[in-house]
Design an enzyme around this catalytic site. Structure first.
Site, PDB file in Angstrom:
ATOM      1  CD  GLU A  80     -71.109  95.578 -17.522  1.00 21.58           C
ATOM      2  OE1 GLU A  80     -71.259  96.388 -16.589  1.00 21.58           O
ATOM      3  OE2 GLU A  80     -71.798  95.604 -18.563  1.00 21.58           O
ATOM      4  CG  ASP A 112     -75.402 103.896 -14.704  1.00 16.71           C
ATOM      5  OD1 ASP A 112     -75.333 102.661 -14.836  1.00 16.71           O
ATOM      6  OD2 ASP A 112     -74.434 104.656 -14.918  1.00 16.71           O
ATOM      7  CB  SER A 113     -78.789  99.364 -16.533  1.00 18.61           C
ATOM      8  OG  SER A 113     -79.377  99.017 -15.298  1.00 18.61           O
ATOM      9  CG  ASP A 151     -74.897 102.141 -10.913  1.00 18.69           C
ATOM     10  OD1 ASP A 151     -74.055 101.583 -10.173  1.00 18.69           O
ATOM     11  OD2 ASP A 151     -75.304 101.652 -11.989  1.00 18.69           O
ATOM     12  CE  LYS A 184     -72.856  98.925  -9.951  1.00  9.99           C
ATOM     13  NZ  LYS A 184     -72.619  99.537 -11.279  1.00  9.99           N
ATOM     14  CD  GLU A 213     -69.865 102.602 -14.952  1.00  9.47           C
ATOM     15  OE1 GLU A 213     -69.216 103.022 -15.932  1.00  9.47           O
ATOM     16  OE2 GLU A 213     -71.050 102.253 -15.020  1.00  9.47           O
TER      17      GLU A 213
END
Ligand code: KIV
Ligand code: NA
Length: 264
Positions: free
Chosen positions: A181, A45-46, A84, A112, A114
């Site tokens: 990260e 999602d960057s 993501d 993925k 978070e």
């Protein structure tokens, strides 16, 4: 099924060979990266920052993620595709299931998300329903407003111990992979040794089972002019982008990247 599966990644961890992961958002990059030996392609999602120009990942939608995942799938030559779940796409179990279904049907092989131990229920339900999950820990950019900025996590002893416990809890819930990260290398190493599943790192030192970077960062492309400490520009000395990506694959496999200068 892709050529690279979770079985492949688990074997790499066991044998001590590093896993190479890199973000991809379109078919051409997916083709070039998978041909260069990238084993896991992440539709991060960057993309909200590097493709869309936002100052965080929060504006990214599930539809955005599905669009780019479908494009990556079309260019893929055998890599495992991880997508993501964006901000607010897994706040409830129901949302986690519905939105992961969208990404899997667009071409992802795993998703993925978070966070920490509070994700255990979602991870259990998703994996029970055939959706492998990677849990992204440490600096979790979707929580940037809670964390007070893009900052290194797990620096103090209490935080570090909690992160190790979270990692074990998420593995027990069925997480197939972890991603760390911006954590100190000693903590990343402790987590990598505490779990059996592969651990991928970014800004977490060279002791994790694999590495990931945002492809724009490692090609020397920047929107803000500010390059994080953990990034290396693999374009330098290379004639073209495929060569730069091959150099990144080789540097991760040979444990030449990351070097001490890329650690916190
Ligand atoms: O969105 C992304 O690119 C990521 C990586 C930085 C791990 O989550
Ligand atoms: Na991300």
């Amino acid at each position: 099924m892709p050529d690279v599966t979770l079985t492949t990644l688990n074997k790499l961890k066991q044998s001590g060979e590093k896993i190479v992961c890199l973000t991809a958002y379109d078919a051409t990059f997916a083709h070039v990266e998978s041909e260069a030996g990238v084993e896991v392609m992440l539709i991060g999602d960057s993309l909200g920052m590097v493709l869309q120009g936002h100052d965080s990942t929060l504006p990214v939608s599930v539809d955005d993620m599905a669009y780019h995942t479908a494009a990556v799938k079309r260019g893929n030559k055998g890599a495992l595709i991880m997508a993501d779940l964006p901000f607010m796409a897994y706040a409830t179990l129901e949302q986690a299931l519905t939105n992961s279904t969208t990404l899997m049907q667009a071409g992802a092989h795993m998703v993925k998300l978070e966070g920490g131990r509070w994700l255990a229920d979602s991870i259990e339900v998703l994996s029970r329903n055939g959706i492998p999950v990677c849990a992204h820990m440490g600096l979790t950019p979707q929580a940037v407003n809670v964390l007070g900025g893009f900052k290194v996590q797990g620096r103090d002893e209490v935080q570090a111990r909690a992160m190790i416990e979270d990692a074990k809890a998420l593995e027990a819930a069925g997480a197939a992979m972890l991603l760390l990260e911006c954590v100190p290398p000693a903590l990343a190493n402790a987590i990598t040794q505490a779990v059996k599943v592969p651990v991928i790192g970014i800004g977490a030192g060279s002791g994790t089972d694999g590495q990931v970077l945002v492809v724009h960062d490692m090609l020397g492309l920047s929107l803000s002019g500010r390059v994080p400490r953990f990034v290396k520009n693999f374009m330098s000395g290379q004639p073209d982008i495929p060569a730069a990506i091959r150099a990144y694959v080789a540097a991760v496999k040979n444990v030449e990247f990351p070097a001490a200068e890329h650690e916190f």
